[in-house]
Design a protein around this motif. Sequence first.
Motif, PDB file in Angstrom:
ATOM      1  N   HIS A 107     -50.448  -0.812 -32.059  1.00  0.00           N
ATOM      2  CA  HIS A 107     -51.137  -2.108 -32.036  1.00  0.00           C
ATOM      3  C   HIS A 107     -50.793  -2.926 -33.276  1.00  0.00           C
ATOM      4  N   GLU A 110     -46.763  -3.760 -33.092  1.00  0.00           N
ATOM      5  CA  GLU A 110     -46.171  -4.462 -31.963  1.00  0.00           C
ATOM      6  C   GLU A 110     -47.015  -5.609 -31.425  1.00  0.00           C
ATOM      7  N   PHE A 111     -48.321  -5.539 -31.582  1.00  0.00           N
ATOM      8  CA  PHE A 111     -49.183  -6.522 -30.919  1.00  0.00           C
ATOM      9  C   PHE A 111     -50.006  -7.365 -31.883  1.00  0.00           C
ATOM     10  N   ARG A 187     -35.823  -4.103 -28.021  1.00  0.00           N
ATOM     11  CA  ARG A 187     -36.976  -4.861 -27.539  1.00  0.00           C
ATOM     12  C   ARG A 187     -36.525  -6.151 -26.868  1.00  0.00           C
ATOM     13  N   THR A 196     -42.593  -6.758 -19.558  1.00  0.00           N
ATOM     14  CA  THR A 196     -43.649  -7.281 -20.424  1.00  0.00           C
ATOM     15  C   THR A 196     -43.582  -6.599 -21.793  1.00  0.00           C
ATOM     16  N   GLN A 197     -44.352  -7.112 -22.729  1.00  0.00           N
ATOM     17  CA  GLN A 197     -44.358  -6.507 -24.057  1.00  0.00           C
ATOM     18  C   GLN A 197     -44.913  -5.088 -24.007  1.00  0.00           C
ATOM     19  N   TRP A 198     -45.929  -4.864 -23.181  1.00  0.00           N
ATOM     20  CA  TRP A 198     -46.479  -3.518 -23.054  1.00  0.00           C
ATOM     21  C   TRP A 198     -45.466  -2.571 -22.423  1.00  0.00           C
ATOM     22  N   GLN A 199     -44.767  -2.998 -21.375  1.00  0.00           N
ATOM     23  CA  GLN A 199     -43.755  -2.155 -20.755  1.00  0.00           C
ATOM     24  C   GLN A 199     -42.615  -1.854 -21.730  1.00  0.00           C
ATOM     25  N   THR A 201     -42.864  -1.709 -24.987  1.00  0.00           N
ATOM     26  CA  THR A 201     -43.366  -0.770 -25.993  1.00  0.00           C
ATOM     27  C   THR A 201     -43.480   0.638 -25.429  1.00  0.00           C
ATOM     28  N   TRP A 202     -43.992   0.755 -24.204  1.00  0.00           N
ATOM     29  CA  TRP A 202     -44.262   2.062 -23.611  1.00  0.00           C
ATOM     30  C   TRP A 202     -42.977   2.768 -23.163  1.00  0.00           C
TER      31      TRP A 202
END
Length: 302
Positions: A107, A110-111, A187, A196-199, A201-202
Amino acid sequence: MSAAYATAARETVTLSAGRSRDKDLRSLVFLGALWFSLLFGILVLLVLILTTAVKGAPRFDMALLTDYSSQLFPERTGFRAGILGSVWVMLATAALAVPLGIAAALHLEEFADGQKWWNRFIEVNLQNLAAVPSIVYGLLAVAFVELVGIRERGLVISGAIALALLILPVIIITTREAVRAVPREIREGSLALGATQWQTTWRQTLPAAVPGIATGTILGLSRAIGEAAPLLMIGTATAIRFDPNGLMSQFTALPLQIYSSTSQSQEALQVAASAAIIVLLVMILALNGLAIYIRNKFQRTW
């Protein structure tokens, strides 16, 4: 002109290779002092380890690992309860600290918006918390377990909370460094393909950072396994003669049993404590070796 370029090139090669022409007396004395300090520290450590191993050599037997502590028969005393208690509390500590630490690090890295004052405040305090004495985390764990209504002292869950608080800043910092080392192009490429940003990152950033995350996590756990002060603060007993069987079970830990045995006047208990110190050292070195193996096995060069 060509001679000047050649001289500059030689100086650049010398600096990049770590060599310098500055070899006056002061620099040589300083270099010698550094090497002496390093060798002296290693020598003292080796002497302590060898002395402890020689003293505990008569107790390198299975009874040391399979028997419980005994004041009546000190020559047969063992550390089974402490070893199993350390294993239980380490597993619970990992279950508490690792997911929370990795999530917090992702978090923040990255966020979170680094321009917000509260995020900068958290980052500064994370650096400070990594250097706080371990006994402070024991006091914090006591307050936390009282707050959630756990009245009984010396439970596995209480010890796990204390040690999880201790290593949480370390896990967050090392995870952030591992995530930061992943190239930005990975990235950007994932985002450009529609993820997406979550995808991203994951599925991209986190898997690429796993070797660094695992190394930092294991090193944090290897630090926690040798801590005694936080466990003393939560009321962990030293004379336990049964195996822990759950998170709400009472336990003892190997460092606490070593401390208790070395404070006894009986020579047999001190010999057993010396052997147990070597056992604890082997456990810590095994965790550090695992961290080195993971780093060398799975690290990537970008």
